[in-house]
Design an enzyme around this catalytic site. Structure first.
Site: not given
Ligand code: OXD
Length: 309
Positions: A224, A272
């Site tokens: 993250r 992402h």
């Molecule tokens: C997840 C993401 O948590 O795509 O699946 O970041």
């Protein structure tokens, strides 16, 4: 009894079709379609608007459209006592292992430098070094991190793993806890972060940790954005303590167009995409979750709110 679907990034149609096939008796409502909030029993969500879930008085379960649940837990009005269920591995592990292998090979094989050389028609051979000298450290050894570690090991990289609590994976040199992190980082020429985001892991990729890594090491962040202290990364890259970074997740997504990461010569930005939820891969798991809940049982993947994952 209704299922409410909320995502600003996932198309609802494949999910609507899958539910219509498997559970035709369950009405499927896509936010913000109007409907009675009292009827909603299940919420299938990605980054739900804060406060939305607390407006559903008869909610029986919240199902994450991804592996992470920080996007749900950040809601200050999150209803207490409603189970949150995350997807365990709906194809993410393979996708993220491929992304990680690509990132490690990109740095080992000097691709960033070759791309820069190509823009100047500059023919210069650079040495990738021996794979056995490229220790890769994987932070986070759950289902996804464990798979990443094993796939990198299968490519011939010496792989180390770090997790908050002790985990053993065949062929992986594992470390845990704060003292383990002090031993793990100096050995890792590339760090791949796939930790869940919790109060303990927020900001874990910071100047103190970068200083422990070997000079010129690389960081791959597919966990993250909030794991990373952004200014510390820029400082470590500019000082040569880090040699490069491949980043897929950011504190603010989409990454603002004036953000320095976009133009930094040692940073690769991806939007992402390291592990995305593909409906055809994930739908059977999600439908099984709802069917299990309908039988009055708890499915696998229930989140421990105190742990944060
Ligand atoms: C997840 C993401 O948590 O795509 O699946 O970041």
């Amino acid at each position: 009894m209704t299922l409410l679907f909320y995502s600003e990034t996932d198309a609802p149609e494949p999910w609507r079709d899958a539910f219509a096939r498997a559970l035709p008796q369950l009405p499927f409502r896509v936010w913000p379609e109007p409907g009675a909030d009292e009827a909603v029993r299940y919420a299938l969500v990605w980054k739900p608007e804060p406060g939305l879930l607390s407006r559903l008085p008869n909610l029986k379960a919240i199902v994450s459209l991804g592996a992470g649940v920080d996007h749900i837990l950040r809601d200050p009005q999150l209803p207490q006592g409603v189970p949150i269920i995350r997807l365990l591995d709906a194809g993410f592990a393979q996708q993220m292992a491929e992304y990680s292998a690509y990132a490690v090979l990109h740095f080992q094989h000097r691709m960033q430098e070759f791309l820069a050389q190509q823009s100047n028609a500059d023919w210069r051979q650079l040495d990738p070094g021996l794979t056995r000298d490229w220790n890769v450290g994987v932070m986070g050894l759950g289902v996804i991190g464990g798979h990443i570690a094993q796939r990198l090991a299968a490519l011939g990289f010496p792989v180390l793993g770090w997790s908050r609590s002790a985990r053993r994976i065949d062929g992986i040199d594992s470390f845990h806890g704060d003292s383990g992190l002090q031993q793990f980082l100096p050995r890792a020429r590339v760090v791949v972060n796939v930790l869940p985001l919790t109060p303990e892991t927020e900001g874990i990729l910071d100047a103190r940790r970068f200083a422990l890594m070997p000079r010129g090491a690389f960081v791959v962040n597919i966990g993250r954005g909030a794991h990373l202290i952004e200014q510390d990364l820029l400082d470590a890259l500019d000082a040569g303590q880090l040699g490069g970074a491949m980043l897929d997740v950011f504190r603010k997504e989409p990454l603002p167009s004036d953000h320095p990461f976009w133009r930094h010569p040692k940073i690769v930005v991806t939007p992402h995409v390291a592990g995305v939820t593909i409906p055809s891969e994930a739908e059977s798991q999600v439908i099984e979750i709802v069917k299990t809940l309908e039988r009055g049982e708890m499915p696998p993947g229930v989140v421990d709110r105190s742990r944060g994952y």
